[in-house]
Design an enzyme around this catalytic site. Structure first.
Site, PDB file in Angstrom:
ATOM      1  N   LYS A 278     -14.025  -7.752  -5.899  1.00 16.83           N
ATOM      2  CA  LYS A 278     -13.865  -7.536  -7.348  1.00 16.83           C
ATOM      3  C   LYS A 278     -12.422  -7.813  -7.705  1.00 16.83           C
ATOM      4  O   LYS A 278     -11.511  -7.317  -7.052  1.00 16.83           O
ATOM      5  CB  LYS A 278     -14.247  -6.086  -7.660  1.00 16.83           C
TER       6      LYS A 278
ATOM      7  N   SER B  21      -7.563  -2.211  -0.717  1.00 17.15           N
ATOM      8  CA  SER B  21      -6.724  -3.349  -1.083  1.00 17.15           C
ATOM      9  C   SER B  21      -6.870  -3.794  -2.537  1.00 17.15           C
ATOM     10  O   SER B  21      -6.391  -4.865  -2.893  1.00 17.15           O
ATOM     11  CB  SER B  21      -7.029  -4.510  -0.157  1.00 17.15           C
ATOM     12  N   GLY B  22      -7.529  -3.008  -3.384  1.00 18.10           N
ATOM     13  CA  GLY B  22      -7.565  -3.340  -4.811  1.00 18.10           C
ATOM     14  C   GLY B  22      -8.628  -4.359  -5.196  1.00 18.10           C
ATOM     15  O   GLY B  22      -8.704  -4.760  -6.351  1.00 18.10           O
TER      16      GLY B  22
ATOM     17  N   GLY C  69     -11.860  -3.743  -4.348  1.00 20.41           N
ATOM     18  CA  GLY C  69     -13.111  -2.993  -4.437  1.00 20.41           C
ATOM     19  C   GLY C  69     -14.018  -3.107  -3.228  1.00 20.41           C
ATOM     20  O   GLY C  69     -15.237  -2.961  -3.368  1.00 20.41           O
TER      21      GLY C  69
ATOM     22  N   SER D 283     -16.143  -0.039  -2.790  1.00 17.33           N
ATOM     23  CA  SER D 283     -17.027   0.094  -3.956  1.00 17.33           C
ATOM     24  C   SER D 283     -18.143  -0.948  -3.890  1.00 17.33           C
ATOM     25  O   SER D 283     -19.304  -0.646  -4.178  1.00 17.33           O
ATOM     26  CB  SER D 283     -16.239  -0.119  -5.245  1.00 17.33           C
ATOM     27  N   ALA D 284     -17.780  -2.171  -3.528  1.00 12.64           N
ATOM     28  CA  ALA D 284     -18.784  -3.239  -3.442  1.00 12.64           C
ATOM     29  C   ALA D 284     -19.777  -2.943  -2.310  1.00 12.64           C
ATOM     30  O   ALA D 284     -20.976  -3.210  -2.446  1.00 12.64           O
ATOM     31  CB  ALA D 284     -18.097  -4.587  -3.198  1.00 12.64           C
TER      32      ALA D 284
ATOM     33  N   ASP E 249     -15.271   2.159  -9.668  1.00  6.45           N
ATOM     34  CA  ASP E 249     -15.535   0.714  -9.604  1.00  6.45           C
ATOM     35  C   ASP E 249     -16.957   0.390  -9.135  1.00  6.45           C
ATOM     36  O   ASP E 249     -17.334  -0.781  -9.092  1.00  6.45           O
ATOM     37  CB  ASP E 249     -14.561   0.047  -8.617  1.00  6.45           C
TER      38      ASP E 249
HETATM   39  O1  C5P Z   1     -13.151   6.572  -8.449  1.00  6.30           O
HETATM   40  P1  C5P Z   1     -12.278   6.171  -7.317  1.00  6.30           P
HETATM   41  O2  C5P Z   1     -12.640   6.875  -6.037  1.00  6.30           O
HETATM   42  O3  C5P Z   1     -12.126   4.704  -7.159  1.00  6.30           O
HETATM   43  O4  C5P Z   1     -10.834   6.682  -7.732  1.00  6.30           O
HETATM   44  C1  C5P Z   1      -9.864   7.091  -6.812  1.00  6.30           C
HETATM   45  C2  C5P Z   1      -8.804   7.899  -7.545  1.00  6.30           C
HETATM   46  O5  C5P Z   1      -8.061   7.040  -8.415  1.00  6.30           O
HETATM   47  C3  C5P Z   1      -9.305   9.007  -8.434  1.00  6.30           C
HETATM   48  O6  C5P Z   1      -9.480  10.196  -7.717  1.00  6.30           O
HETATM   49  C4  C5P Z   1      -8.196   9.150  -9.457  1.00  6.30           C
HETATM   50  O7  C5P Z   1      -7.123   9.873  -8.902  1.00  6.30           O
HETATM   51  C5  C5P Z   1      -7.723   7.714  -9.615  1.00  6.30           C
HETATM   52  N1  C5P Z   1      -8.373   7.039 -10.747  1.00  6.30           N
HETATM   53  C6  C5P Z   1      -7.942   7.313 -12.038  1.00  6.30           C
HETATM   54  N2  C5P Z   1      -8.556   6.695 -13.088  1.00  6.30           N
HETATM   55  C7  C5P Z   1      -9.542   5.789 -12.890  1.00  6.30           C
HETATM   56  C8  C5P Z   1      -9.977   5.486 -11.593  1.00  6.30           C
HETATM   57  C9  C5P Z   1      -9.373   6.134 -10.532  1.00  6.30           C
HETATM   58  O8  C5P Z   1      -7.041   8.126 -12.244  1.00  6.30           O
HETATM   59  N3  C5P Z   1     -10.093   5.196 -13.935  1.00  6.30           N
END
Ligand code: C5P
Length: 288
Positions: free
Chosen positions: A12, A100-101, A103, A106-107, A139
């Protein structure tokens, strides 16, 4: 029960990522144009008497294959939602760098949901699956859909993307894992201001016009990510210095950065000059 199922888990890429505000619970509200690149992990699911996960592939080293793995958690949550025992032999072939940004996790979770929904012949609706995906990570819904999207909220609001011009990408990761929560925390601590959600046109006919519009936007996580991982700045400068590069930007919370090019040949030539020891470099199409 259906037979063996396999699903690609494409990288992603956030063509831009604006942080528009912060919720009371600390989560950030985003506005991002998300696309996918031709490189992918592969998740497969086969019938079994219990749940197991094995990991192979060039990037699999160091990734735990236990219940904390996002693919395993996706399987557990889907089974619970469906009210059935979680029974499947999952295999994850890892090609995307970890944390690594782009995803990867997530993917993988999204691909697991798609593969298991078929393996278990579930009649779960798209909205219910998307809600479940969001519980796995911000994501995961966009990865579940697997189409270019304008992503808002914390990741749960998905609207159609503008019509994208054909484009090719180079992805470069300096080999350093970056923690998403740390990047968001660093940004909040820096007192950085928020960015508006931009007006986007209905589409772009060529990569030049698309890149011109994107250059006026940003990835608001770039600065805090560079503060935590200075190698990102080196990667961005290297990509920006390749001939015919239309845009050099970090994806997600880093550290992977991308370069955008108008032709496959230009992306391939750039990738050749970007190879360094310890850097992961990929070139190929942006998926429309
Ligand atoms: O949802 P995910 O596990 O990818 O997010 C990891 C962390 O990144 C979250 O716990 C939060 O601290 C931060 N985050 C955020 N705002 C988002 C997505 C992620 O602050 N929209």
């Amino acid at each position: 029960m259906a037979e063996h199922q396999a699903e690609p888990a494409h990288a992603k890429i956030n063509l831009y990522l604006h942080v528009t505000s912060r919720r009371g619970d600390g989560y950030h509200l985003l506005d991002s144009l998300v696309v996918f690149a031709g490189v992918a992990d592969l998740v497969s699911a086969a019938p079994a008497d219990d749940l197991s996960l094995s990991i192979t592939g060039p990037m699999g080293f160091g990734l735990a294959a236990g219940p904390d793995n996002l693919a395993w958690r996706a399987a557990g949550m889907l089974a619970q939602e469906a009210g059935i025992p979680a029974r499947a032999r999952l295999r994850l072939e890892k090609h995307l760098p970890l944390a690594s940004g782009i995803g990867g996790g997530s993917a993988d979770a999204a691909a697991t949901l798609r593969a298991l929904a078929r393996l278990w012949a579930l009649s779960i609706g798209t909205d219910d699956l998307a809600r479940l995906a969001l519980r796995l990570g911000a994501d995961v819904p966009v990865c579940l859909r697997g189409q270019p999207a304008r992503m808002q909220g914390i990741g749960e609001i998905l609207r159609p993307a503008p019509k994208l011009a054909p484009a090719w990408m180079v992805l470069v990761n300096p080999g350093t894992e970056v923690s998403t929560p740390d990047v968001f925390k660093a940004r909040a601590a820096s007192g950085a201001s928020f960015s508006p959600a931009p007006d986007l046109p209905a589409g772009w006919d060529d990569a030049d016009a698309m890149a011109h519009a994107l250059r006026g936007l940003s990835n608001d996580l770039e600065m805090p990510a560079i503060a935590l991982c200075p190698a990102i700045d080196v990667v961005l400068a290297a990509i920006a210095g390749t001939p015919a590069c239309l845009l050099a930007r970090m994806s997600g919370s880093g550290a992977t950065c991308f370069g955008l090019y108008a032709s496959a040949g230009q992306a391939e030539a750039a990738a050749t000059t970007l190879r360094r020891p310890g850097w992961w470099v990929w070139h190929g199409p942006m998926l429309g």
